[in-house]
Design an enzyme around this catalytic site. Sequence first.
Site, PDB file in Angstrom:
ATOM      1  N   CYS A 127       4.102  -5.455   5.242  1.00  0.00           N
ATOM      2  CA  CYS A 127       4.549  -4.540   4.181  1.00  0.00           C
ATOM      3  C   CYS A 127       5.201  -3.291   4.761  1.00  0.00           C
ATOM      4  O   CYS A 127       6.287  -2.883   4.339  1.00  0.00           O
ATOM      5  CB  CYS A 127       3.396  -4.165   3.260  1.00  0.00           C
ATOM      6  SG  CYS A 127       1.838  -3.887   4.092  1.00  0.00           S
ATOM      7  N   HIS A 230       2.873   2.472   0.153  1.00  0.00           N
ATOM      8  CA  HIS A 230       2.904   2.982   1.539  1.00  0.00           C
ATOM      9  C   HIS A 230       4.026   4.002   1.663  1.00  0.00           C
ATOM     10  O   HIS A 230       5.113   3.821   1.096  1.00  0.00           O
ATOM     11  CB  HIS A 230       3.193   1.838   2.522  1.00  0.00           C
ATOM     12  CG  HIS A 230       2.053   0.884   2.744  1.00  0.00           C
ATOM     13  ND1 HIS A 230       0.768   1.081   2.289  1.00  0.00           N
ATOM     14  CD2 HIS A 230       2.030  -0.306   3.407  1.00  0.00           C
ATOM     15  CE1 HIS A 230       0.005   0.058   2.644  1.00  0.00           C
ATOM     16  NE2 HIS A 230       0.736  -0.816   3.330  1.00  0.00           N
TER      17      HIS A 230
HETATM   18  C1  2RA Z   1      -2.136  -3.201   5.638  1.00  0.00           C
HETATM   19  N1  2RA Z   1       0.041  -3.958   6.359  1.00  0.00           N
HETATM   20  O1  2RA Z   1      -1.559  -2.351   4.974  1.00  0.00           O
HETATM   21  C2  2RA Z   1      -1.364  -4.306   6.322  1.00  0.00           C
HETATM   22  C3  2RA Z   1      -1.582  -5.634   5.663  1.00  0.00           C
HETATM   23  N2  2RA Z   1      -1.173  -5.634   4.308  1.00  0.00           N
HETATM   24  O2  2RA Z   1      -3.362  -3.249   5.776  1.00  0.00           O
END
Ligand code: 2RA
Length: 319
Positions: A127, A230
Amino acid sequence: EGYTVAVVGAGLVGDRIVAELRRRDFPLKELRVLARTARRATLAGEEFEVGVAEPEAFDGVDIAFFAGTEGEKGAAVQLAGEAISRGAVVIDNGSDFRMDPEVPLVVPEVNAGAAKDHNGLIANGNCSTIQMVVTLAPLAREFGIEKVIVSTYQAVSGSGRGGVEALEDGREGVYPKPIDRNAIPLIGGVGDDGYTSEETKMRLETRKIMGLPDLEVFATAVRIPVHTGHSESVYVELGREATLDEVVEALRSAPGVTFSGDADDFPTPLEAAGDPNTFVGRVRVEGNVAQYWCVSDNLLKGAATNAVQIAEELVGVRV
Ligand code: 2RA
């Protein structure tokens, strides 16, 4: 008419894959949800009789999305070959096959053409990698890029339901230290080089997706007490000097990017959650260095949306 599709894994990503298949009106003849154990489950507000993820469950399946556990005992390693031998194309959200040279690692806005070179298996990127390459691609096309330094601020839903419970219910054992009112610079295990597995994924996957094997990528991945979305602070050295207007124009016109123009109009995870785009703001340019802030829903463009877009590339669907 349409395709028989299986979603393996009834977790947060599986839920969002079902949601994106419906939202993007993917041509479905049949939709199966498979997991380790048979049960009834609600995904994207829809009731499913979840079947057991076993070889026979893939009979007649055209496309199988794997969004279960990773690793040797995970569904993808155990069953992707079985699904492919029964005629399915597998789109795996996990990290098991991403760096396999036989497996295309695809972000449609960046390297859609790579999808057609598959041998039955296509990997979805991590991601935090996906949202970054969506924003790096226009800069690479316009100016060339030579070095990337990124710090991430990652939501707990990246760790699945356990991560959400760690934030909301104080569940222990998910993170090495309490996540509430905290920041944890450790996502995954630490390698011999001192980088975590999350940081290594960003470094290696970015080079593969962008076709820049020598690109210098430095990453620090941090978990913060945000539910979904994120965020990343990106520093990139361009192949030539550029003006702020040139960089803003390249980002603003990039596929999959929603640009927040003014310095005080910055995107945040709370706003990005639920939206399949990648948001960019706080752009600064000095000589050949560009810096910016990017935010994206780690369960959508970071996983489900990207996976469904890969399937759309395979079947020639244009949304
Ligand atoms: C996380 N990118 O954010 C890793 C797996 N989704 O934990």
